[in-house]
Design a protein around this motif. Structure first.
Motif, PDB file in Angstrom:
ATOM      1  N   TYR A  14       0.855  -1.185   0.000  1.00  0.00           N
ATOM      2  CA  TYR A  14       0.000   0.000   0.000  1.00  0.00           C
ATOM      3  C   TYR A  14       0.895   1.240   0.000  1.00  0.00           C
ATOM      4  O   TYR A  14       1.640   1.473   0.951  1.00  0.00           O
ATOM      5  N   ASP A  42      -3.159  -3.059  -2.070  1.00  0.00           N
ATOM      6  CA  ASP A  42      -4.337  -2.743  -1.269  1.00  0.00           C
ATOM      7  C   ASP A  42      -4.831  -1.317  -1.525  1.00  0.00           C
ATOM      8  O   ASP A  42      -5.006  -0.528  -0.607  1.00  0.00           O
ATOM      9  N   THR A  67      -7.006  -5.315  -4.603  1.00  0.00           N
ATOM     10  CA  THR A  67      -8.263  -5.302  -3.857  1.00  0.00           C
ATOM     11  C   THR A  67      -9.144  -4.174  -4.388  1.00  0.00           C
ATOM     12  O   THR A  67      -8.654  -3.225  -4.990  1.00  0.00           O
ATOM     13  N   ASN A  70      -9.154  -0.212  -0.009  1.00  0.00           N
ATOM     14  CA  ASN A  70      -8.135  -0.407   1.017  1.00  0.00           C
ATOM     15  C   ASN A  70      -8.762  -1.142   2.203  1.00  0.00           C
ATOM     16  O   ASN A  70      -9.615  -0.613   2.904  1.00  0.00           O
ATOM     17  N   ALA A  76      -5.153  -8.075   2.664  1.00  0.00           N
ATOM     18  CA  ALA A  76      -4.278  -8.198   1.492  1.00  0.00           C
ATOM     19  C   ALA A  76      -3.454  -9.482   1.569  1.00  0.00           C
ATOM     20  O   ALA A  76      -3.295 -10.194   0.567  1.00  0.00           O
TER      21      ALA A  76
END
Length: 249
Positions: A14, A42, A67, A70, A76
């Motif tokens: 992320y 993510d 994904t 988030n 994740a």
């Protein structure tokens, strides 16, 4: 001996554009070559996806999943675990790194000793400088782990041949500790290799507020582990005392 067993490396990402290339490079440098890297992005809003796609072009053992929103590191990681094909599941976050012999040493250790769940020592990094080594105990149990998480996520490997696939609870904090406790309900001990095999970055989003950490730990005991008030308080006091001793040392 160990080269015949596929290792599935689980990496959540992320907004990791500053670090993820080094993390993946540390996997590419492994002396153990029979692995797949499953990255679940993510919902990054920076250049993370672009970097991952470039890395995939260079090595097809790297696989990318995304994904819809988030959902946190645990979700994740779980998404990557679902896609994993390896006998062994290993974890590396997008801002951490492994030393080149990490998988080779750890997988051989597990096969030779017939162990299902292991972890190792790791070196802490801050501002690209080494700031301390975390050496784990030679083993830990369910009850011992309740007093404090001595297992670094970036060092863990577990064996699906013994345990099947195991997933993290869908919480924002302490997902890794939740998984370790679930595994320790099935095997009596997790075994620690006291050799440094990984580099853990402490300056990239770790919670600094100690009271926030304590709040999450209390909620973890009560809502995730499901301890009654008195047992939760017992472990919480030990956890807090260990944290204070570490802070003062």
């Amino acid at each position: 001996m160990s080269q015949v067993h596929l290792v599935s490396i689980i990496m959540p990402a992320y907004n990791a554009e500053c670090f993820i290339e080094k993390a993946v490079e540390s996997i590419l440098k492994q002396t153990y070559s029979h692995w797949e890297l499953l990255i679940t992005d993510d919902g990054s809003t920076d250049g993370t996806l672009k970097i991952i796609k470039k890395l995939i072009e260079a090595d097809k053992r790297i696989k990318l999943f995304t994904t819809n929103r988030n959902a946190g590191a645990g979700a994740a990681r779980n998404n990557s675990i679902k896609q994993a094909k390896g006998r062994f599941i290993a974890f590396l976050d997008a801002d951490d790194q492994w030393l080149p012999n990490k998988l080779n040493v750890q997988i051989n250790f597990m096969l030779e000793k017939k162990l299902a769940f292991t972890f190792t020592s790791y070196q802490k990094i801050e501002n690209n400088k080494k700031v301390g080594i975390i050496v784990p105990p030679k083993f830990t149990t369910y009850n011992s782990l309740l007093n404090g998480n001595v297992i670094g996520c970036l060092t863990v490997v577990y064996d699906t041949e013994t345990l099947g696939k195991k997933y993290m609870p869908l919480i924002r904090k302490r997902q890794d500790m939740g998984l370790w406790l679930e595994i320790l309900k099935e095997v009596p001990k997790a075994y620690g290799l006291q050799e440094v095999l990984a580099l853990y970055r402490v300056d990239s989003g770790m919670t600094k507020n100690k009271f926030e950490v304590l709040k999450w730990q209390w909620l973890f005991y009560r809502t995730v582990v499901g301890l009654n008030f008195f047992r939760a308080m017992y472990h919480f006091i030990i956890y807090s005392a260990k944290g204070l001793a570490k802070y003062l040392s």
